[in-house]
Design a protein around this motif. Structure first.
Motif, PDB file in Angstrom:
ATOM      1  N   LEU A 162       0.852  -1.190   0.000  1.00 62.45           N
ATOM      2  CA  LEU A 162       0.000   0.000   0.000  1.00 62.45           C
ATOM      3  C   LEU A 162       0.885   1.237   0.000  1.00 62.45           C
ATOM      4  O   LEU A 162       1.834   1.326   0.775  1.00 62.45           O
ATOM      5  CB  LEU A 162      -0.903   0.016   1.234  1.00 62.45           C
ATOM      6  CG  LEU A 162      -1.818  -1.196   1.410  1.00 62.45           C
ATOM      7  CD1 LEU A 162      -2.521  -1.135   2.760  1.00 62.45           C
ATOM      8  CD2 LEU A 162      -2.821  -1.271   0.279  1.00 62.45           C
ATOM      9  N   SER A 163       0.562   2.199  -0.828  1.00 62.33           N
ATOM     10  CA  SER A 163       1.334   3.436  -0.936  1.00 62.33           C
ATOM     11  C   SER A 163       0.687   4.549  -0.121  1.00 62.33           C
ATOM     12  O   SER A 163      -0.493   4.479   0.230  1.00 62.33           O
ATOM     13  CB  SER A 163       1.409   3.874  -2.400  1.00 62.33           C
ATOM     14  OG  SER A 163       2.044   2.896  -3.181  1.00 62.33           O
ATOM     15  N   VAL A 164       1.456   5.608   0.120  1.00 65.38           N
ATOM     16  CA  VAL A 164       0.932   6.787   0.802  1.00 65.38           C
ATOM     17  C   VAL A 164      -0.280   7.290   0.029  1.00 65.38           C
ATOM     18  O   VAL A 164      -0.277   7.348  -1.199  1.00 65.38           O
ATOM     19  CB  VAL A 164       2.012   7.885   0.879  1.00 65.38           C
ATOM     20  CG1 VAL A 164       1.424   9.188   1.392  1.00 65.38           C
ATOM     21  CG2 VAL A 164       3.155   7.434   1.750  1.00 65.38           C
ATOM     22  N   GLY A 165      -1.320   7.627   0.755  1.00 64.82           N
ATOM     23  CA  GLY A 165      -2.558   8.110   0.145  1.00 64.82           C
ATOM     24  C   GLY A 165      -3.561   7.013  -0.151  1.00 64.82           C
ATOM     25  O   GLY A 165      -4.687   7.304  -0.533  1.00 64.82           O
ATOM     26  N   ALA A 166      -3.162   5.766   0.049  1.00 64.00           N
ATOM     27  CA  ALA A 166      -4.088   4.656  -0.200  1.00 64.00           C
ATOM     28  C   ALA A 166      -5.196   4.652   0.848  1.00 64.00           C
ATOM     29  O   ALA A 166      -4.974   4.968   2.012  1.00 64.00           O
ATOM     30  CB  ALA A 166      -3.347   3.322  -0.185  1.00 64.00           C
ATOM     31  N   ALA A 167      -6.381   4.302   0.398  1.00 65.94           N
ATOM     32  CA  ALA A 167      -7.523   4.102   1.292  1.00 65.94           C
ATOM     33  C   ALA A 167      -7.930   2.645   1.148  1.00 65.94           C
ATOM     34  O   ALA A 167      -7.991   2.116   0.041  1.00 65.94           O
ATOM     35  CB  ALA A 167      -8.671   5.024   0.920  1.00 65.94           C
ATOM     36  N   LEU A 168      -8.172   2.002   2.255  1.00 68.79           N
ATOM     37  CA  LEU A 168      -8.426   0.570   2.266  1.00 68.79           C
ATOM     38  C   LEU A 168      -9.727   0.296   3.013  1.00 68.79           C
ATOM     39  O   LEU A 168      -9.920   0.777   4.127  1.00 68.79           O
ATOM     40  CB  LEU A 168      -7.259  -0.129   2.966  1.00 68.79           C
ATOM     41  CG  LEU A 168      -7.375  -1.608   3.258  1.00 68.79           C
ATOM     42  CD1 LEU A 168      -7.413  -2.400   1.961  1.00 68.79           C
ATOM     43  CD2 LEU A 168      -6.201  -2.048   4.105  1.00 68.79           C
ATOM     44  N   LEU A 169     -10.613  -0.462   2.412  1.00 65.49           N
ATOM     45  CA  LEU A 169     -11.864  -0.856   3.056  1.00 65.49           C
ATOM     46  C   LEU A 169     -11.895  -2.373   3.163  1.00 65.49           C
ATOM     47  O   LEU A 169     -11.759  -3.076   2.164  1.00 65.49           O
ATOM     48  CB  LEU A 169     -13.075  -0.373   2.241  1.00 65.49           C
ATOM     49  CG  LEU A 169     -14.437  -0.792   2.787  1.00 65.49           C
ATOM     50  CD1 LEU A 169     -14.710  -0.126   4.139  1.00 65.49           C
ATOM     51  CD2 LEU A 169     -15.536  -0.441   1.790  1.00 65.49           C
ATOM     52  N   ILE A 170     -12.040  -2.871   4.382  1.00 68.59           N
ATOM     53  CA  ILE A 170     -12.248  -4.297   4.625  1.00 68.59           C
ATOM     54  C   ILE A 170     -13.744  -4.428   4.886  1.00 68.59           C
ATOM     55  O   ILE A 170     -14.217  -4.155   5.990  1.00 68.59           O
ATOM     56  CB  ILE A 170     -11.405  -4.797   5.830  1.00 68.59           C
ATOM     57  CG1 ILE A 170      -9.934  -4.425   5.688  1.00 68.59           C
ATOM     58  CG2 ILE A 170     -11.603  -6.291   6.042  1.00 68.59           C
ATOM     59  CD1 ILE A 170      -9.197  -5.153   4.587  1.00 68.59           C
ATOM     60  N   PRO A 171     -14.533  -4.775   3.858  1.00 68.01           N
ATOM     61  CA  PRO A 171     -15.994  -4.633   3.947  1.00 68.01           C
ATOM     62  C   PRO A 171     -16.683  -5.491   4.992  1.00 68.01           C
ATOM     63  O   PRO A 171     -17.703  -5.093   5.524  1.00 68.01           O
ATOM     64  CB  PRO A 171     -16.474  -4.994   2.542  1.00 68.01           C
ATOM     65  CG  PRO A 171     -15.370  -5.739   1.915  1.00 68.01           C
ATOM     66  CD  PRO A 171     -14.094  -5.291   2.579  1.00 68.01           C
ATOM     67  N   ARG A 172     -16.176  -6.648   5.311  1.00 66.12           N
ATOM     68  CA  ARG A 172     -16.838  -7.499   6.303  1.00 66.12           C
ATOM     69  C   ARG A 172     -16.080  -7.527   7.621  1.00 66.12           C
ATOM     70  O   ARG A 172     -16.339  -8.349   8.475  1.00 66.12           O
ATOM     71  CB  ARG A 172     -17.007  -8.907   5.740  1.00 66.12           C
ATOM     72  CG  ARG A 172     -18.048  -8.958   4.631  1.00 66.12           C
ATOM     73  CD  ARG A 172     -18.133 -10.307   3.984  1.00 66.12           C
ATOM     74  NE  ARG A 172     -16.931 -10.677   3.241  1.00 66.12           N
ATOM     75  CZ  ARG A 172     -16.595 -10.218   2.042  1.00 66.12           C
ATOM     76  NH1 ARG A 172     -17.375  -9.362   1.438  1.00 66.12           N
ATOM     77  NH2 ARG A 172     -15.497 -10.612   1.441  1.00 66.12           N
ATOM     78  N   GLY A 173     -15.111  -6.626   7.783  1.00 70.26           N
ATOM     79  CA  GLY A 173     -14.379  -6.560   9.037  1.00 70.26           C
ATOM     80  C   GLY A 173     -13.534  -7.787   9.305  1.00 70.26           C
ATOM     81  O   GLY A 173     -13.303  -8.147  10.456  1.00 70.26           O
ATOM     82  N   ASP A 174     -13.045  -8.447   8.249  1.00 67.79           N
ATOM     83  CA  ASP A 174     -12.233  -9.654   8.423  1.00 67.79           C
ATOM     84  C   ASP A 174     -10.905  -9.342   9.110  1.00 67.79           C
ATOM     85  O   ASP A 174     -10.391  -8.222   9.036  1.00 67.79           O
ATOM     86  CB  ASP A 174     -11.948 -10.300   7.062  1.00 67.79           C
ATOM     87  CG  ASP A 174     -13.196 -10.881   6.408  1.00 67.79           C
ATOM     88  OD1 ASP A 174     -14.144 -11.224   7.134  1.00 67.79           O
ATOM     89  OD2 ASP A 174     -13.205 -10.973   5.167  1.00 67.79           O
ATOM     90  N   GLU A 175     -10.349 -10.344   9.748  1.00 76.67           N
ATOM     91  CA  GLU A 175      -9.040 -10.223  10.388  1.00 76.67           C
ATOM     92  C   GLU A 175      -7.988  -9.885   9.323  1.00 76.67           C
ATOM     93  O   GLU A 175      -8.011 -10.426   8.224  1.00 76.67           O
ATOM     94  CB  GLU A 175      -8.685 -11.543  11.066  1.00 76.67           C
ATOM     95  CG  GLU A 175      -7.362 -11.521  11.768  1.00 76.67           C
ATOM     96  CD  GLU A 175      -7.058 -12.835  12.468  1.00 76.67           C
ATOM     97  OE1 GLU A 175      -6.070 -12.859  13.193  1.00 76.67           O
ATOM     98  OE2 GLU A 175      -7.795 -13.819  12.268  1.00 76.67           O
ATOM     99  N   HIS A 176      -7.062  -8.973   9.659  1.00 74.75           N
ATOM    100  CA  HIS A 176      -6.007  -8.589   8.741  1.00 74.75           C
ATOM    101  C   HIS A 176      -4.859  -7.932   9.510  1.00 74.75           C
ATOM    102  O   HIS A 176      -4.982  -7.654  10.702  1.00 74.75           O
ATOM    103  CB  HIS A 176      -6.533  -7.650   7.654  1.00 74.75           C
ATOM    104  CG  HIS A 176      -7.102  -6.374   8.181  1.00 74.75           C
ATOM    105  ND1 HIS A 176      -8.330  -6.309   8.821  1.00 74.75           N
ATOM    106  CD2 HIS A 176      -6.609  -5.116   8.191  1.00 74.75           C
ATOM    107  CE1 HIS A 176      -8.570  -5.058   9.183  1.00 74.75           C
ATOM    108  NE2 HIS A 176      -7.532  -4.320   8.811  1.00 74.75           N
ATOM    109  N   VAL A 177      -3.745  -7.710   8.822  1.00 78.09           N
ATOM    110  CA  VAL A 177      -2.546  -7.123   9.429  1.00 78.09           C
ATOM    111  C   VAL A 177      -2.048  -5.998   8.534  1.00 78.09           C
ATOM    112  O   VAL A 177      -2.035  -6.128   7.305  1.00 78.09           O
ATOM    113  CB  VAL A 177      -1.429  -8.186   9.588  1.00 78.09           C
ATOM    114  CG1 VAL A 177      -0.124  -7.556  10.064  1.00 78.09           C
ATOM    115  CG2 VAL A 177      -1.868  -9.290  10.534  1.00 78.09           C
ATOM    116  N   LEU A 178      -1.626  -4.884   9.132  1.00 79.87           N
ATOM    117  CA  LEU A 178      -0.875  -3.838   8.446  1.00 79.87           C
ATOM    118  C   LEU A 178       0.533  -3.876   9.017  1.00 79.87           C
ATOM    119  O   LEU A 178       0.709  -3.965  10.240  1.00 79.87           O
ATOM    120  CB  LEU A 178      -1.510  -2.469   8.662  1.00 79.87           C
ATOM    121  CG  LEU A 178      -2.871  -2.260   8.003  1.00 79.87           C
ATOM    122  CD1 LEU A 178      -3.442  -0.897   8.386  1.00 79.87           C
ATOM    123  CD2 LEU A 178      -2.772  -2.383   6.489  1.00 79.87           C
TER     124      LEU A 178
END
Length: 99
Positions: free
Chosen positions: A35-51
């Motif tokens: 993911l680059s600067v300025g990226a917007a990320l939507l996890i629609p079902r609220g699934d488990e994830h890591v940044l």
């Protein structure tokens, strides 16, 4: 310093905005996505994830960090320390979360 934050599954969607430094998403599909600067990320079902700062960095659960409200239902994590005292990387970026 490398960093990684895990977000548990929840019923509501999660939204992240990448502020000042790119990062990586370990997606619900179990793949790493840059993911680059300025990226917007939507996890629609609220699934488990890591940044993370890089793929494979061991994550710390988001609940161990102190976050600050930026406005209603939006929280930021800036150069904060997790509740157990370890720094969350070189956090000059704001990682926003919409609940």
């Amino acid at each position: 310093e490398p960093w990684a934050v895990s977000f548990p599954a929840q019923k509501a969607a999660r939204f992240h905005f990448i502020g000042q430094q790119g990062c990586w998403l370990f997606s619900p599909a179990k793949e790493w996505i840059e993911l680059s600067v300025g990226a917007a990320l939507l996890i629609p079902r609220g699934d488990e994830h890591v940044l993370a700062s890089a793929p494979g960095v061991p994550p710390v659960p988001i609940g161990r960090y102190s976050i600050e409200p930026l406005c209603e239902n939006i929280y930021g994590q800036r150069a904060a320390q997790p509740l157990h005292g370890r720094r969350l990387a070189d956090q000059r970026q704001a990682l926003l979360r919409l609940l």
